[in-house]
Scaffold this motif. Structure first.
Motif, PDB file in Angstrom:
ATOM      1  N   ALA A  65      35.668  39.989  45.746  1.00  0.00           N
ATOM      2  CA  ALA A  65      36.342  39.176  44.625  1.00  0.00           C
ATOM      3  C   ALA A  65      36.739  38.091  45.794  1.00  0.00           C
ATOM      4  CB  ALA A  65      37.726  39.228  44.385  1.00  0.00           C
ATOM      5  N   TRP A  66      37.116  37.604  47.441  1.00  0.00           N
ATOM      6  CA  TRP A  66      37.654  36.356  47.568  1.00  0.00           C
ATOM      7  C   TRP A  66      36.248  35.419  47.915  1.00  0.00           C
ATOM      8  CZ3 TRP A  66      41.379  34.533  51.306  1.00  0.00           C
ATOM      9  CH2 TRP A  66      42.067  34.969  51.237  1.00  0.00           C
ATOM     10  N   LEU A  67      34.720  36.376  47.755  1.00  0.00           N
ATOM     11  CA  LEU A  67      34.239  35.012  48.535  1.00  0.00           C
ATOM     12  C   LEU A  67      33.293  34.956  46.937  1.00  0.00           C
ATOM     13  CD1 LEU A  67      32.011  35.130  50.556  1.00  0.00           C
ATOM     14  CD2 LEU A  67      29.919  36.561  49.553  1.00  0.00           C
ATOM     15  N   LEU A  68      33.230  35.788  45.890  1.00  0.00           N
ATOM     16  CA  LEU A  68      33.237  34.949  44.726  1.00  0.00           C
ATOM     17  C   LEU A  68      33.879  33.721  43.817  1.00  0.00           C
ATOM     18  CD1 LEU A  68      31.761  38.381  42.730  1.00  0.00           C
ATOM     19  CD2 LEU A  68      30.100  36.399  43.692  1.00  0.00           C
ATOM     20  N   GLY A  69      35.310  33.855  44.575  1.00  0.00           N
ATOM     21  CA  GLY A  69      36.071  33.379  43.738  1.00  0.00           C
ATOM     22  C   GLY A  69      35.641  31.518  44.569  1.00  0.00           C
ATOM     23  N   PHE A  70      35.199  31.553  46.123  1.00  0.00           N
ATOM     24  CA  PHE A  70      36.143  30.588  47.462  1.00  0.00           C
ATOM     25  C   PHE A  70      34.549  29.589  46.790  1.00  0.00           C
ATOM     26  CE2 PHE A  70      33.369  28.748  51.073  1.00  0.00           C
ATOM     27  CZ  PHE A  70      33.991  27.916  50.973  1.00  0.00           C
ATOM     28  N   LEU A  71      32.988  30.952  46.075  1.00  0.00           N
ATOM     29  CA  LEU A  71      31.906  29.632  46.574  1.00  0.00           C
ATOM     30  C   LEU A  71      31.999  29.706  44.755  1.00  0.00           C
ATOM     31  CD1 LEU A  71      29.820  32.865  47.671  1.00  0.00           C
ATOM     32  CD2 LEU A  71      30.251  30.432  47.849  1.00  0.00           C
ATOM     33  N   SER A  72      32.851  29.368  43.902  1.00  0.00           N
ATOM     34  CA  SER A  72      32.862  29.624  42.391  1.00  0.00           C
ATOM     35  C   SER A  72      33.145  27.689  42.247  1.00  0.00           C
ATOM     36  CB  SER A  72      33.980  29.956  41.090  1.00  0.00           C
ATOM     37  OG  SER A  72      34.996  29.526  42.292  1.00  0.00           O
ATOM     38  N   PHE A  73      34.104  27.099  42.864  1.00  0.00           N
ATOM     39  CA  PHE A  73      34.348  25.509  43.433  1.00  0.00           C
ATOM     40  C   PHE A  73      35.295  25.251  41.953  1.00  0.00           C
ATOM     41  CE2 PHE A  73      30.965  26.579  46.558  1.00  0.00           C
ATOM     42  CZ  PHE A  73      31.840  25.383  47.293  1.00  0.00           C
ATOM     43  N   PRO A  92      41.816  25.312  42.829  1.00  0.00           N
ATOM     44  CA  PRO A  92      41.545  25.311  44.322  1.00  0.00           C
ATOM     45  C   PRO A  92      42.411  26.263  44.730  1.00  0.00           C
ATOM     46  CG  PRO A  92      43.295  23.832  43.070  1.00  0.00           C
ATOM     47  CD  PRO A  92      42.136  23.746  42.010  1.00  0.00           C
ATOM     48  N   ALA A  93      41.553  26.766  44.949  1.00  0.00           N
ATOM     49  CA  ALA A  93      42.303  27.996  46.463  1.00  0.00           C
ATOM     50  C   ALA A  93      41.528  29.340  45.610  1.00  0.00           C
ATOM     51  CB  ALA A  93      43.723  28.644  47.461  1.00  0.00           C
ATOM     52  N   ALA A  94      40.758  29.082  44.323  1.00  0.00           N
ATOM     53  CA  ALA A  94      40.221  30.432  43.519  1.00  0.00           C
ATOM     54  C   ALA A  94      41.344  30.511  42.249  1.00  0.00           C
ATOM     55  CB  ALA A  94      39.541  31.431  44.142  1.00  0.00           C
ATOM     56  N   ILE A  95      42.240  29.440  42.214  1.00  0.00           N
ATOM     57  CA  ILE A  95      44.034  30.008  41.397  1.00  0.00           C
ATOM     58  C   ILE A  95      43.083  30.442  40.380  1.00  0.00           C
ATOM     59  CG2 ILE A  95      45.230  29.576  40.631  1.00  0.00           C
ATOM     60  CD1 ILE A  95      46.148  27.632  42.974  1.00  0.00           C
ATOM     61  N   GLY A  96      43.020  32.216  39.851  1.00  0.00           N
ATOM     62  CA  GLY A  96      43.563  32.435  38.321  1.00  0.00           C
ATOM     63  C   GLY A  96      41.430  33.481  38.687  1.00  0.00           C
ATOM     64  N   VAL A  97      40.679  31.923  39.159  1.00  0.00           N
ATOM     65  CA  VAL A  97      39.043  32.640  39.951  1.00  0.00           C
ATOM     66  C   VAL A  97      39.027  34.200  40.217  1.00  0.00           C
ATOM     67  CG1 VAL A  97      37.102  32.416  40.174  1.00  0.00           C
ATOM     68  CG2 VAL A  97      38.007  30.678  39.149  1.00  0.00           C
ATOM     69  N   ARG A  98      39.550  34.604  41.332  1.00  0.00           N
ATOM     70  CA  ARG A  98      39.597  35.519  42.052  1.00  0.00           C
ATOM     71  C   ARG A  98      40.868  36.667  41.203  1.00  0.00           C
ATOM     72  NH1 ARG A  98      42.902  34.756  46.994  1.00  0.00           N
ATOM     73  NH2 ARG A  98      41.203  33.275  47.512  1.00  0.00           N
ATOM     74  N   GLU A  99      41.572  36.091  40.846  1.00  0.00           N
ATOM     75  CA  GLU A  99      42.244  37.549  40.222  1.00  0.00           C
ATOM     76  C   GLU A  99      41.732  38.396  39.044  1.00  0.00           C
ATOM     77  OE1 GLU A  99      44.822  34.832  42.954  1.00  0.00           O
ATOM     78  OE2 GLU A  99      43.563  34.411  41.481  1.00  0.00           O
ATOM     79  N   GLY A 100      41.181  36.602  38.560  1.00  0.00           N
ATOM     80  CA  GLY A 100      40.514  37.839  37.803  1.00  0.00           C
ATOM     81  C   GLY A 100      39.030  38.395  37.565  1.00  0.00           C
ATOM     82  N   LEU A 101      38.633  38.195  38.144  1.00  0.00           N
ATOM     83  CA  LEU A 101      37.356  38.748  39.239  1.00  0.00           C
ATOM     84  C   LEU A 101      37.481  40.720  39.606  1.00  0.00           C
ATOM     85  CD1 LEU A 101      35.734  36.243  41.306  1.00  0.00           C
ATOM     86  CD2 LEU A 101      34.508  37.713  39.155  1.00  0.00           C
ATOM     87  N   SER A 116      45.895  45.995  32.829  1.00  0.00           N
ATOM     88  CA  SER A 116      47.250  45.288  32.459  1.00  0.00           C
ATOM     89  C   SER A 116      47.964  45.103  33.656  1.00  0.00           C
ATOM     90  CB  SER A 116      47.845  45.532  31.980  1.00  0.00           C
ATOM     91  OG  SER A 116      48.192  47.352  31.675  1.00  0.00           O
ATOM     92  N   LEU A 117      47.566  46.654  34.952  1.00  0.00           N
ATOM     93  CA  LEU A 117      48.051  46.778  35.842  1.00  0.00           C
ATOM     94  C   LEU A 117      47.464  46.099  37.039  1.00  0.00           C
ATOM     95  CD1 LEU A 117      49.472  50.560  36.273  1.00  0.00           C
ATOM     96  CD2 LEU A 117      51.073  48.244  36.109  1.00  0.00           C
ATOM     97  N   ALA A 118      46.090  46.163  37.024  1.00  0.00           N
ATOM     98  CA  ALA A 118      44.996  45.402  37.626  1.00  0.00           C
ATOM     99  C   ALA A 118      45.576  43.667  38.068  1.00  0.00           C
ATOM    100  CB  ALA A 118      43.836  45.148  37.136  1.00  0.00           C
ATOM    101  N   ILE A 119      45.312  43.252  36.781  1.00  0.00           N
ATOM    102  CA  ILE A 119      46.223  41.653  36.184  1.00  0.00           C
ATOM    103  C   ILE A 119      47.452  41.040  37.185  1.00  0.00           C
ATOM    104  CG2 ILE A 119      46.528  40.234  34.964  1.00  0.00           C
ATOM    105  CD1 ILE A 119      44.418  40.687  32.812  1.00  0.00           C
ATOM    106  N   GLY A 120      48.491  42.582  36.516  1.00  0.00           N
ATOM    107  CA  GLY A 120      49.859  42.836  37.423  1.00  0.00           C
ATOM    108  C   GLY A 120      49.571  42.124  38.536  1.00  0.00           C
ATOM    109  N   ILE A 121      48.842  43.490  39.683  1.00  0.00           N
ATOM    110  CA  ILE A 121      48.524  43.644  40.702  1.00  0.00           C
ATOM    111  C   ILE A 121      47.741  42.274  41.370  1.00  0.00           C
ATOM    112  CG2 ILE A 121      47.525  45.131  42.247  1.00  0.00           C
ATOM    113  CD1 ILE A 121      48.248  47.527  40.469  1.00  0.00           C
ATOM    114  N   SER A 122      46.686  42.054  40.981  1.00  0.00           N
ATOM    115  CA  SER A 122      46.388  40.769  41.651  1.00  0.00           C
ATOM    116  C   SER A 122      46.861  39.517  41.875  1.00  0.00           C
ATOM    117  CB  SER A 122      45.431  40.070  40.832  1.00  0.00           C
ATOM    118  OG  SER A 122      43.883  41.494  40.310  1.00  0.00           O
ATOM    119  N   ILE A 123      47.850  39.232  40.526  1.00  0.00           N
ATOM    120  CA  ILE A 123      49.166  37.649  40.728  1.00  0.00           C
ATOM    121  C   ILE A 123      50.098  38.125  42.270  1.00  0.00           C
ATOM    122  CG2 ILE A 123      50.358  36.802  40.106  1.00  0.00           C
ATOM    123  CD1 ILE A 123      49.356  36.773  37.599  1.00  0.00           C
TER     124      ILE A 123
END
Length: 300
Positions: A228-236, A239-248, A260-267
């Motif tokens: 998730a970190w790698l794909l978030g970084f490559l998304s462009f 900034p800092a893959a906000i939202g993209v990383r959490e969604g992935l 619902s817990l997965a989203i909360g934990i990611s945030i």
């Protein structure tokens, strides 16, 4: 304001609004699971996150010194985490430009700082991919050895020199000959692999603090987090893959816990990592201030 920057800001606002809306709408879902936060796991995750972030500053110091640029560990932390915090400003240029500017304040040329950033991005991505393969459980040992061997061949100094100069040509800069040794390259890769491991463990502990999952899933969670970190970084996209990383992360975690817990934990993970970065930055600024005071006392 440029259209690209406007779009990025708009995406951030949409993602933040969606997160607030989702958490509000699904508040009763959270209550349904009768969540009792395990603060011991949460505190431990924060400490592990801090340790992982310290390794990033250490790796940056090794990279700079490998390029014959002297820098103390305290200054390395300060430079690294100031630039990490300002990466939340829309546009990747802020992280790069901020790092180069701060390095200049310490007598490091923009050329060497730029080379260091290119090396960092290359080596941290390679180490991430190695860890993803290792923790996926989908690749047998023969393929893992083959892929690792290819990666280690790519980062051989002569090959690194070719890759870096390709980037410099794209940036319309003069070609340079790198002096970094293969041993130092391997040191940095090992530091980054440990960084990804620790950060993945911190995420697992955050998850455990809210929702119990089997310890046998630890390698898989580490791999999911790294991917998730790698794909978030490559998304462009943001900034800092906000939202993209959490969604992935939420998508990848769906087979293991309620969405619902997965989203909360990611945030929550984003918040804890950001606080760990701010903590290290504060510590480095305080250490720098103490060093300056001691230098003035000795001078006087």
């Amino acid at each position: 304001m440029k259209i690209g920057r406007f779009i990025r800001i708009l995406i951030i606002l949409v993602l933040v609004s969606f997160s607030i809306y989702f958490l509000t709408k699904n508040w009763y879902d959270f209550k349904k699971y009768n969540i009792k936060i395990n603060y011991e796991y949460l505190i431990l995750s924060f400490l592990v996150a801090i340790l992982s972030q310290v390794l990033l500053a250490l790796a940056w110091q090794v990279i700079m010194e490998s390029l014959n640029q002297k820098i103390s560990f305290v200054n390395s932390m300060r430079i690294y985490f100031i630039s990490q915090i300002i990466r939340y400003i829309p546009g990747k240029i802020w992280l790069i430009g901020g790092r180069i500017y701060l390095c200049g304040k310490e007598g490091i040329s923009s050329v060497h700082a730029s080379l260091g950033i290119v090396l960092e991005l290359l080596l941290i991505s390679l180490s991430n991919i190695i860890l993803i393969i290792l923790t996926s459980g989908l690749v047998n040992i023969k393929y893992f050895i083959l892929i690792t061997a290819i990666g280690l061949t790519v980062v051989y100094p002569k090959n690194i020199n070719i890759l870096v100069n390709i980037v410099l040509r794209i940036l319309k800069r003069k070609p340079l000959k790198l002096t970094i040794s293969y041993i130092n390259i391997l040191k940095v890769i090992i530091l980054y692999i440990i960084f990804w491991l620790l950060l993945g463990v911190a995420f697992f502990l955050i998850t455990q603090s809210i929702y119990k999952i089997d310890i046998i899933l630890l390698p898989r969670i580490i791999g999911i987090h790294s991917l998730a970190w790698l794909l978030g970084f490559l998304s462009f996209l943001t900034p800092a893959a906000i939202g993209v990383r959490e969604g992935l992360l939420s998508l990848f975690l769906k087979p293991y816990l309620p969405i619902s817990l997965a989203i909360g934990i990611s945030i929550l993970a984003r918040i804890i990592v950001t606080i760990s970065e701010l903590t290290i930055l504060a510590a480095s600024l305080i250490s720098r201030k103490i060093e300056n005071r001691r230098a003035h006392i000795l001078y006087d």
